[in-house]
Design an enzyme around this catalytic site. Sequence first.
Site, PDB file in Angstrom:
ATOM      1  N   ASP A 160      -7.136   7.456  -3.070  1.00 33.92           N
ATOM      2  CA  ASP A 160      -6.384   6.767  -2.024  1.00 33.92           C
ATOM      3  C   ASP A 160      -7.703   6.255  -1.133  1.00 33.92           C
ATOM      4  O   ASP A 160      -8.752   6.199  -1.003  1.00 33.92           O
ATOM      5  CB  ASP A 160      -5.808   7.779  -1.218  1.00 33.92           C
ATOM      6  CG  ASP A 160      -4.736   7.193  -0.318  1.00 33.92           C
ATOM      7  OD1 ASP A 160      -4.285   5.883  -0.633  1.00 33.92           O
ATOM      8  OD2 ASP A 160      -4.235   7.741   0.490  1.00 33.92           O
ATOM      9  N   GLU A 163      -9.594   0.444  -0.542  1.00 36.14           N
ATOM     10  CA  GLU A 163      -9.460  -1.146  -0.572  1.00 36.14           C
ATOM     11  C   GLU A 163     -10.798  -1.529  -0.212  1.00 36.14           C
ATOM     12  O   GLU A 163     -11.050  -2.604  -0.540  1.00 36.14           O
ATOM     13  CB  GLU A 163      -8.325  -1.288   0.524  1.00 36.14           C
ATOM     14  CG  GLU A 163      -7.009  -1.173  -0.174  1.00 36.14           C
ATOM     15  CD  GLU A 163      -6.470  -0.010   0.075  1.00 36.14           C
ATOM     16  OE1 GLU A 163      -5.557   0.533  -0.608  1.00 36.14           O
ATOM     17  OE2 GLU A 163      -7.119   1.042   0.763  1.00 36.14           O
ATOM     18  N   ASP A 257       2.057   2.585   0.913  1.00 33.74           N
ATOM     19  CA  ASP A 257       2.852   3.214   1.780  1.00 33.74           C
ATOM     20  C   ASP A 257       4.142   2.413   2.394  1.00 33.74           C
ATOM     21  O   ASP A 257       4.026   1.671   3.234  1.00 33.74           O
ATOM     22  CB  ASP A 257       2.130   3.361   3.179  1.00 33.74           C
ATOM     23  CG  ASP A 257       0.852   4.576   3.003  1.00 33.74           C
ATOM     24  OD1 ASP A 257       0.820   4.943   1.880  1.00 33.74           O
ATOM     25  OD2 ASP A 257      -0.151   4.469   3.549  1.00 33.74           O
TER      26      ASP A 257
END
Length: 330
Positions: A160, A163, A257
Amino acid sequence: EYIGGFTMMPFWSFGLHHSRWGYKNVKALETVIGKFNAYEIPFDTIWSDIDYMIDKEDFTIDTLNFPPSKLQALLKKNEKRWVPIIDAGIKAQDPVGIAASEGLSRDVFIKASDGTVLVGRVWPGYCFFPDFFHPDGEAYWHDMLHHLNQQVNFSGIWLDMNEISNLVDGEVNFVPNLTDIRNALPYTPGNPLYTDTIRLDAMHYNGESDFNTHNLFNIMECNVTYNFLKTKSSLPFILSRSTVFGSGKYAFHWTGDNNSSWVMMQLSIPSIMNFNLFGIPMTGSDICGFKKNTTEELCARWMQLGLLYPFSRNHAENDTIRQEPWSFGP
């Protein structure tokens, strides 16, 4: 062929998965598994968000709330798989843990333009970020995963915040140089490109700035994680929030999300189909929605739809109402 094909998934991964940010101890996992059993709802995998860590620090496990022996016994007794989350940011604040100390001693973290280690902020506070261009980057990552795996045997890894996601723009105390063309492009998608990520002039071991390599972080992280898991299983299981063309060779994807809304449920269908076209067939969206409170009807309909996703997982934020399948009953 150009993007490398896609990795095959283990059979158990096509079952139902369940997760929640907010299952704070083994007892919570035991209760959830017990309810699934009591209602005879088949599911294969229980997930842990950052709750299982010590102060949200990667590669640690809170042995007070998640005693490894009890967690292992719970999984074995109920024949369930366990997948823990790993964030991209390595805790840099005191007390410095093994992941930060090892990374510093091996000099495998991304640098700022002045040659110092770049410092961002993620869930545990100040953080460093691994540089997978570094020749020792993969060995460092493997050693950290091995350190966690020695404590509890996991069946896959959830990557997670890769990015790279950063809770400050650029880095801690960052002042952008607006004369640098990288910070003042003629077109940006709404915000400067350093917003919520690391600075664009951050430097990697190979001499390239993050401006030129930014989109490669996720696939390189997936690659080294895949290589580690390949030593444990013939079919590694990796979920990654950030992906590019080719990421499907190592990992699969969920759409991030989302909100608990009818629109988000509707949009999940073309989103998943798009990622199938991108070469990542094993894709899903958080069933019932991750953010905001769901409703009984929305969650029921989303469960019906979600069971047709290639990757079917119910996951929710810690401050939302409960959305396990039995949560709306009498």
